[in-house]
Design a protein around this motif. Sequence first.
Motif, short mmCIF file in Angstrom:
data_model
loop_
_atom_site.label_atom_id
_atom_site.label_comp_id
_atom_site.label_asym_id
_atom_site.label_seq_id
_atom_site.Cartn_x
_atom_site.Cartn_y
_atom_site.Cartn_z
N GLU A 244 47.86 1.11 36.55
CA GLU A 244 48.94 1.28 35.59
C GLU A 244 49.14 2.77 35.32
O GLU A 244 48.17 3.53 35.38
N PRO A 245 50.36 3.24 35.08
CA PRO A 245 51.57 2.46 34.90
C PRO A 245 52.01 1.78 36.19
O PRO A 245 51.83 2.32 37.27
N TYR B 74 55.05 -0.71 38.31
CA TYR B 74 56.40 -1.24 38.42
C TYR B 74 56.44 -2.57 37.69
O TYR B 74 55.55 -3.41 37.85
N ASP B 75 57.47 -2.79 36.86
CA ASP B 75 57.40 -3.89 35.90
C ASP B 75 57.34 -5.27 36.53
O ASP B 75 56.83 -6.21 35.92
N SER B 76 57.82 -5.43 37.77
CA SER B 76 57.78 -6.76 38.38
C SER B 76 56.34 -7.19 38.68
O SER B 76 56.08 -8.39 38.81
N THR C 200 64.71 -6.13 31.68
CA THR C 200 63.97 -4.99 32.21
C THR C 200 64.48 -3.69 31.61
O THR C 200 65.65 -3.56 31.23
N VAL D 55 56.54 1.66 28.88
CA VAL D 55 56.76 0.23 29.11
C VAL D 55 56.02 -0.25 30.35
O VAL D 55 55.93 -1.46 30.59
N PHE D 56 55.49 0.66 31.15
CA PHE D 56 54.77 0.28 32.37
C PHE D 56 53.26 0.25 32.18
O PHE D 56 52.51 0.09 33.13
N PHE E 90 58.53 -10.55 28.35
CA PHE E 90 59.08 -9.67 29.38
C PHE E 90 60.51 -9.27 29.06
O PHE E 90 60.87 -8.10 29.14
N ASP F 207 49.80 -1.30 29.98
CA ASP F 207 49.17 -2.15 28.99
C ASP F 207 48.52 -1.28 27.91
O ASP F 207 48.54 -1.61 26.74
N ASN G 146 57.94 5.76 30.42
CA ASN G 146 56.80 5.21 31.17
C ASN G 146 55.95 4.27 30.33
O ASN G 146 55.21 3.45 30.88
#
Length: 386
Positions: free
Chosen positions: A122-123, A125-127, A17, A354-355, A14, A357, A352
């Motif tokens: 997906e995408p 929010y990274d949390s 951020t 990074v959001f 992770f 898989d 985007n």
Amino acid sequence: MGDRALLNRRLDGFGTTIFAEMSALAVQTGAINLGQGFPDTDGPEAVREAAVRALREGRGNQYPPGPGVPELRTAVTDHQHRFYGLTFDPDTEVLVTAGATEAIAATMLALLEPGDEVIAFEPYYDSYAACISMAGATRVPLTLRAPDFRPDLDALRDAVTDRTRLLLLNSPHNPTGMVLTRAELAVIAELAVERDLLVVTDEVYEHLTYDDAEHTPLISLPGMRDRTVSISSAGKTFSFTGWKVGWITAAAPLIAAVRTAKQFLTYVSSGPFQYAIAEALRLPDSYFTGFREELRGKRDILADGLTAAGFEVFLPQGTYFITTDIAALGEKDALAFCRGLPERSGVVAVPNSVFYDDKEAGRSQVRFAFCKRDEVLRDAAARLLR
């Protein structure tokens, strides 16, 4: 310490951020920050003064009640009834949190066991990914695809297995701006009831929908009252993102479960600000409609500027983000593009990719925030055009 890594393996990969990385680039280069989603002006003066008044009167300067101050919990229930016709008990069916991010974390930690599966659009929010991992569960992505980013509900049904515990939904959706229709929500609700699933809904952009899009809380649909954890916050609606005041509304057993986890995270937070947000939630309808129209205008300013600069623009139905595709500019790697953009153009955006898989699905997508002053948006558009 041997060969064992210091970081818990559930958080491996992770790192820092993307928002911290891009905001640091903005500071380093003096670029216009259209990456992280925070306004560049404060919210209503009356709300800010309510916080000052609470401070001076000594309200919230010490630990507030664990579930949140009664004034805010009552204001939340009044808001839910005013806008959606929903009825909640402020004493047993509302929980105040340190923003929506803590609400999501506490909910995941409370409701998930190792081996459980969580389906999320997906995408995302990274949390979301981090909180699911911290709970020991497995995320199962359902990919939203350009240009309209509508969910494939047949694929959602196929993704449900005997290990699926929970659906994690975000509408209005960050970063794509998609807003789930009532018909789509009805199919999701039917599936949740049929497969006995819990649903967590992130609704922080509930008041930021544009054109013909309307936000409908999933918890209002048949069969969802006792299986939905509904999350929202004050930051996006009132432009006080630093206050970190969020809340959960749900049936009492769900609130009790989430509260058990939440009390060992922050316990309490944002004491004086809770009183101010209680007043904010009671602002007249004209505030909510006016703010929405103001943001719609900002959306259109930036969308026109990005189009003129050569981006493919996917006009959002909600939130305050615009997703674009850089393939039309001859670019393919959104992360590399965003890392170089501050030096090239004096503008910061967020990739985007990074959001996702499914990295290929978002490889050339870039997100811009339009919650800035009109002159800042026009300046950013001019820089990108040059």
